[in-house]
Structures are given as C-alpha cells and as structure tokens.
Design a protein around this motif. Structure first.
Motif, PDB file in Angstrom:
ATOM      1  N   UNK A  23       0.757  -1.344   0.130  1.00  0.00           N
ATOM      2  CA  UNK A  23       0.223   0.426  -0.141  1.00  0.00           C
ATOM      3  C   UNK A  23       1.348   1.068  -0.023  1.00  0.00           C
ATOM      4  N   UNK A  24       0.616   2.401  -0.517  1.00  0.00           N
ATOM      5  CA  UNK A  24       1.246   3.365  -0.787  1.00  0.00           C
ATOM      6  C   UNK A  24       1.360   4.374   0.600  1.00  0.00           C
ATOM      7  N   UNK A  25       2.683   4.862   1.118  1.00  0.00           N
ATOM      8  CA  UNK A  25       2.669   6.109   1.583  1.00  0.00           C
ATOM      9  C   UNK A  25       1.182   6.762   1.925  1.00  0.00           C
ATOM     10  N   UNK A  26       0.030   6.856   3.236  1.00  0.00           N
ATOM     11  CA  UNK A  26      -0.869   8.184   3.909  1.00  0.00           C
ATOM     12  C   UNK A  26      -0.264   9.364   3.261  1.00  0.00           C
ATOM     13  N   UNK A  27      -0.689   9.877   2.576  1.00  0.00           N
ATOM     14  CA  UNK A  27       0.005  11.100   2.383  1.00  0.00           C
ATOM     15  C   UNK A  27      -1.615  12.069   2.087  1.00  0.00           C
ATOM     16  N   UNK A  28      -1.299  13.471   1.951  1.00  0.00           N
ATOM     17  CA  UNK A  28      -2.192  14.687   1.587  1.00  0.00           C
ATOM     18  C   UNK A  28      -1.834  15.452   0.467  1.00  0.00           C
ATOM     19  N   UNK A  29      -2.186  15.263  -0.988  1.00  0.00           N
ATOM     20  CA  UNK A  29      -1.713  15.183  -1.985  1.00  0.00           C
ATOM     21  C   UNK A  29      -2.445  17.072  -2.779  1.00  0.00           C
ATOM     22  N   UNK A  30      -2.412  17.617  -3.625  1.00  0.00           N
ATOM     23  CA  UNK A  30      -2.423  19.014  -4.393  1.00  0.00           C
ATOM     24  C   UNK A  30      -4.093  18.662  -5.005  1.00  0.00           C
ATOM     25  N   UNK A  31      -4.777  19.029  -5.450  1.00  0.00           N
ATOM     26  CA  UNK A  31      -5.873  18.318  -6.697  1.00  0.00           C
ATOM     27  C   UNK A  31      -6.339  18.164  -7.632  1.00  0.00           C
ATOM     28  N   UNK A  32      -5.677  17.172  -8.349  1.00  0.00           N
ATOM     29  CA  UNK A  32      -5.493  16.793 -10.090  1.00  0.00           C
ATOM     30  C   UNK A  32      -6.785  17.844 -10.475  1.00  0.00           C
ATOM     31  N   UNK A  33      -6.217  18.446 -11.995  1.00  0.00           N
ATOM     32  CA  UNK A  33      -7.005  18.888 -13.071  1.00  0.00           C
ATOM     33  C   UNK A  33      -8.105  17.514 -13.776  1.00  0.00           C
ATOM     34  N   UNK A  34      -8.015  16.392 -13.571  1.00  0.00           N
ATOM     35  CA  UNK A  34      -8.753  15.214 -13.751  1.00  0.00           C
ATOM     36  C   UNK A  34      -8.714  14.471 -12.863  1.00  0.00           C
ATOM     37  N   UNK A  35     -10.193  13.797 -13.017  1.00  0.00           N
ATOM     38  CA  UNK A  35     -10.329  12.648 -11.943  1.00  0.00           C
ATOM     39  C   UNK A  35     -10.810  11.191 -12.382  1.00  0.00           C
ATOM     40  N   UNK A  36     -10.699  10.381 -12.348  1.00  0.00           N
ATOM     41  CA  UNK A  36     -11.225   8.923 -12.636  1.00  0.00           C
ATOM     42  C   UNK A  36     -12.642   9.300 -12.819  1.00  0.00           C
ATOM     43  N   UNK A  37     -12.724   9.343 -11.401  1.00  0.00           N
ATOM     44  CA  UNK A  37     -14.276   9.017 -10.624  1.00  0.00           C
ATOM     45  C   UNK A  37     -14.544  10.385 -10.354  1.00  0.00           C
ATOM     46  N   UNK A  38     -16.211  10.617 -10.644  1.00  0.00           N
ATOM     47  CA  UNK A  38     -16.412  11.705  -9.551  1.00  0.00           C
ATOM     48  C   UNK A  38     -17.934  11.382  -8.566  1.00  0.00           C
ATOM     49  N   UNK A  39     -18.067  12.069  -7.530  1.00  0.00           N
ATOM     50  CA  UNK A  39     -19.205  11.539  -6.812  1.00  0.00           C
ATOM     51  C   UNK A  39     -19.607  12.874  -6.786  1.00  0.00           C
ATOM     52  N   UNK A  40     -21.325  12.339  -5.943  1.00  0.00           N
ATOM     53  CA  UNK A  40     -21.695  14.032  -4.663  1.00  0.00           C
ATOM     54  C   UNK A  40     -20.982  13.834  -3.514  1.00  0.00           C
ATOM     55  N   UNK A  41     -21.132  12.399  -2.648  1.00  0.00           N
ATOM     56  CA  UNK A  41     -20.602  12.096  -1.332  1.00  0.00           C
ATOM     57  C   UNK A  41     -19.889  11.249  -2.105  1.00  0.00           C
ATOM     58  N   UNK A  42     -18.625  10.602  -1.294  1.00  0.00           N
ATOM     59  CA  UNK A  42     -18.276   9.766  -0.801  1.00  0.00           C
ATOM     60  C   UNK A  42     -17.442   9.094   0.330  1.00  0.00           C
ATOM     61  N   UNK A  43     -18.028   7.561   1.098  1.00  0.00           N
ATOM     62  CA  UNK A  43     -17.664   7.251   1.616  1.00  0.00           C
ATOM     63  C   UNK A  43     -16.551   6.197   2.217  1.00  0.00           C
ATOM     64  N   UNK A  44     -15.405   6.771   2.476  1.00  0.00           N
ATOM     65  CA  UNK A  44     -15.020   5.156   2.451  1.00  0.00           C
ATOM     66  C   UNK A  44     -14.435   4.752   4.105  1.00  0.00           C
ATOM     67  N   UNK A  45     -15.022   3.444   4.148  1.00  0.00           N
ATOM     68  CA  UNK A  45     -15.552   1.857   4.714  1.00  0.00           C
ATOM     69  C   UNK A  45     -16.552   1.769   4.352  1.00  0.00           C
ATOM     70  N   UNK A  46     -16.709   0.706   4.614  1.00  0.00           N
ATOM     71  CA  UNK A  46     -18.350  -0.267   4.628  1.00  0.00           C
ATOM     72  C   UNK A  46     -18.373  -1.374   5.295  1.00  0.00           C
ATOM     73  N   UNK A  47     -18.427  -0.204   6.323  1.00  0.00           N
ATOM     74  CA  UNK A  47     -18.528  -1.151   7.960  1.00  0.00           C
ATOM     75  C   UNK A  47     -20.218  -0.629   8.651  1.00  0.00           C
TER      76      UNK A  47
END
Length: 454
Positions: free
Chosen positions: A1-25
């Motif tokens: 797994x890559x290093x936990x990080x914070x990045x500057x925004x991209x000019x384009x993304x693979x996916x776009x959505x309104x509400x994104x949730x990390x984790x399906x517990x």
C-alpha cells in the motif's frame, strides 16, 4: 500500500461523485443509506473484498433510549437518562453536547432502520449490561455483528447504492483548507482518483497499527488484537497534515472475556448474571462489575495474561442467545461438570482454591473488591472457560461536531469533511474505563446517520 499522504488537487479525476464514503462497515453503510435518502449520489469504497470491518467481529448491539421497540417491551427509558449513564461511565470526560445529541438521536436511528429498512431489531431483555440504567441494547436475532453488516449491505444493494470493494484510500486531495477527493490503491497496485463534493471517513480506528497503539495506549499493546486488521489509523495520520483536531487517543474498548486460545468472544452476561473470574491460582482478583472493557487490562495483568470465567448452566442458557457462545461450545472451549472439582480439573485449576472462592462469594452483599453480588447462588452443573484480554477497537479519533463534521485545529468546521465510527472520537472518555457497553456501534450508527443527512 502507498504511503498515507495529502496531495494537491488534480486537474482531472477518474471518478466524480457527490458523497464519497471511505469504509463499508456499520458507520459507512448507515451513512450511505442516510445520504441516499437525501437524494445524494453516493459512492462507498471499501478496502476488503467483502464489507465487514470491526462490526462483523462484534455482537452487533446498539444501545438506544426511547425506541418504539423498548416501548413495546414495556421499558421506560429516556435520552436524558442515557446521556447521564454515558457520562457517568466516562467520569464526565466527554463533550456534553456530543453526548446529548448521540443519546437523543440513537432511538431515531434504530426506529429508522427498523421501520424504513426492515431490520428486525429487538431488545436484549433477559440481563443487564454494566452501567446502563435500563435495558436498551438493540440487536438482530442472532446477536451478531456479521448479521448486522449483512443486513445493511443488503439494503444498500437493494437501493442500488454503489459499493466498490478492494479499494484502499491512501491519500486525500486538499486545497484551501478543504478536502476535495481521495486517491485509492487497487489489487493490481494501480491507483484511482475520486473527486467528491463531500467526504465521510468511516475507515475505523488504529487498533491494527501496533506502533500507534504502543504510542497512545501502551498498557494494551501486547493484548490480543480482536479487531479488524484494516484498522491502520489513516484518519488520525491525515489529521496532522490537514489541520484537523484529534482527541482522546488513549481511549479504547477492551474485552477481558475472549475464549483462549480459540479467540471467540464470550458474552459478559456470564459475569453480570452472577459468574466471576479467577486466575490460574483459582482466586478472584478484581471487581468484575466494573465492565468488560476494563477487564482486558485486569486479565492481562494475571499470570500468562489468562483468567477463567466461572458460571453455571442457568447463566449458560442466557448466553446461548449469542451466536459466538454457541460457537465456543461447539469447538469445546466451554467446559461443564456437575462438580467444581471436576470442572477445576478440566480447566487446569487447583480444585480446593476454586471451591473456596465459590464458597466465599458474598451473596446479597458487597465483597472486598467492591462488587455487590445477587442472591442467586451458582449451582450444578458448573461451567467455565479459559479467557484472555483483548483490544477490540480504539475510541479516540477526529474531533467532530454533532453532525459528524470534522473540526479544524482553528476551531472551525470543515465544510466538506465528516467522520464517524472509529475514525471519529466517540463518547468513551480518555481511556478504557470510560467505555459503556455498546459505545462503539452507538457513535458509529448515530454519527454515520447524521453525517449522511448533514
């Protein structure tokens, strides 16, 4: 797994959505159901191949006061009484506004899941949990977290809420003080980027990160890890990089009644209904009435980090409503005998010491440890199980307001970032002793619901 990080925004993304949730517990899927109800376009990403999380390892019980299910069972309860119980267990260390809101909203969450989504909750009505003034534990028929997770996933699937598995978030996109998306890793070691209008972190705590556990809660570092291995602490690792507040990182839920070496949870009902714990010498060593979270530390302090829960067939009958207890019986972890001497032999305990400990139980009175026993004696057949102490999940994390919105170190709230479950600070004070039974799923379900509809 890559290093936990914070990045500057991209000019384009693979996916776009309104509400994104990390984790399906439990937290993530409740948040998804809640956001979907508001008409939001929802995407959930999950690191595992199938949603499970720490919830699936639990008994799946959620405390709530004033539900329609309680009223139908003739239980008179209130949010005010519930909030007092939470604060009493945590010695007033919790944020009062958060406690009040969670205690108030819990009943709405249970009734909503039961009535709008068909989850068949019922109240555990045949024994009391330590610290709760009323019987308010709500669970599904098997009293297992796996059943709860499956029921929530089934509802998400029925409503066509997108859950993409085997995607682990490792980076946040962050600009001008706000989170704008995430980067996730895939099974083939590629990366995908997702832009979102708002992000809900439901990625649980850091119990699976032994370095962080040793740093913040060294007393449990060598306890059995009974949570989900995916709990690596991404939320608190991101916090410092984005200026988010964290609090009570020394808080956790332990459990001192895990069958050893089988690794199966034994319900604390075997203690609250009149059972007790002894060490390898056959002697009691603490006040078991304090609660199962503190029991982890108490048990681990005994020789070889082991203890033995002693009860009887009457109590075992109550415990059999839990699927885990029946599993423990099936694999031979639970021992039973018509005499204490034979039970002691099966468990490897000194028979005379166990007999003396049993005879010394002060029925109807308070003992030297401070525990007050009931007046129903243990009787044959006697039952026992070898247990150890374990860390179940951490209770500290990102500081949020009552809607689950994450607070910045400046005191202001993020507009786009929410947290719940193990990613957020719960209502268990600053250590293990502040954990009131069910606090983990309580804050997960309520903050998940509130974040979803905020």
């Amino acid at each position: 797994m890559p290093k936990i990080d914070v990045l500057a925004p991209r000019s384009a993304y693979d996916i776009e959505c309104e509400t994104l949730i990390i984790g399906a517990g439990a937290c993530g899927m409740v948040a998804a159901l809640s956001a979907h109800q508001q008409g939001e376009q929802v995407l959930v990403v999950e690191a595992d191949a199938v949603p499970s999380g720490s919830t699936a390892l639990s008994a799946g019980l959620i405390p709530a006061a004033g539900t329609s299910i309680q009223r139908a069972a003739g239980i008179n309860d209130s949010a005010e009484l519930f909030a007092r119980d939470i604060q009493a267990k945590a010695q007033g260390e919790n944020d009062q506004a958060l406690v009040d809101q969670i205690a108030t909203d819990a009943a709405e969450v249970i009734d909503w899941l039961a009535q709008a989504h068909g989850l068949p909750f019922s109240v555990v009505s045949n024994f009391d949990y330590p610290g709760h003034s009323r019987r308010r534990m709500h669970g599904l028929p098997t009293r297992s977290g796996a059943e709860l997770i499956d029921a929530l996933r089934a509802r998400c699937e029925a409503l066509e809420i997108d859950i993409i598995c085997e995607r682990r978030a490792f980076a946040l996109f962050h600009e001008a003080g706000e989170v704008t998306g995430v980067a996730v890793s895939t099974p083939d070691n590629t990366q995908e980027t997702i832009k979102c209008a708002r992000l809900i972190l439901a990625c649980n705590g850091f119990g699976g990160n032994r370095e962080l556990v040793g740093q913040h809660m060294p007393e449990i570092k060598y306890g059995l890890w009974f949570g989900h291995d995916g709990n690596k602490g991404e939320a608190i690792l991101w916090a410092d990089k984005i200026g988010a507040q964290v609090t009570h990182l020394g808080a956790y839920q332990g459990h001192g009644n895990v069958a050893h070496p089988h690794g199966i949870l034994i319900t604390w009902a075997v203690i609250t209904e009149g059972g007790f714990q002894v060490n390898k010498d056959g002697r009691r060593f603490w006040n078991e009435a304090q609660g199962y979270s503190e029991a982890a530390r108490a048990v681990l302090s005994q020789p070889d980090g082991e203890a033995f829960a002693i009860f009887d067939e009457r109590i075992a009958g109550i415990a059999r409503q839990f699927e885990d207890f029946k599993k423990a019986e099936a694999v031979g972890a639970i021992k039973s005998s018509n005499t204490l001497e034979d039970l002691a032999e099966q468990l490897g305990l000194p028979a005379q010491a166990l007999r003396e400990t049993h005879a010394d139980l002060p029925l109807g009175e308070t003992d030297g440890f401070g525990r007050t026993f009931g007046d129903v004696p243990l009787s044959a057949p006697y039952v026992g199980v070898r247990v150890t102490g374990a860390l179940f999940h951490t209770q500290g994390g990102l500081k949020t307001d009552t809607s689950g919105r994450v607070l910045k170190t400046s005191g202001q709230a993020f507009r786009t970032l929410f947290a719940g479950g193990g990613a957020a600070c719960g209502v268990s004070g600053s250590n293990d002793s502040g954990y009131l039974s069910g606090n983990g799923l309580l804050s997960a379900m309520v903050l998940g619901r509130n974040a979803g509809k905020a």
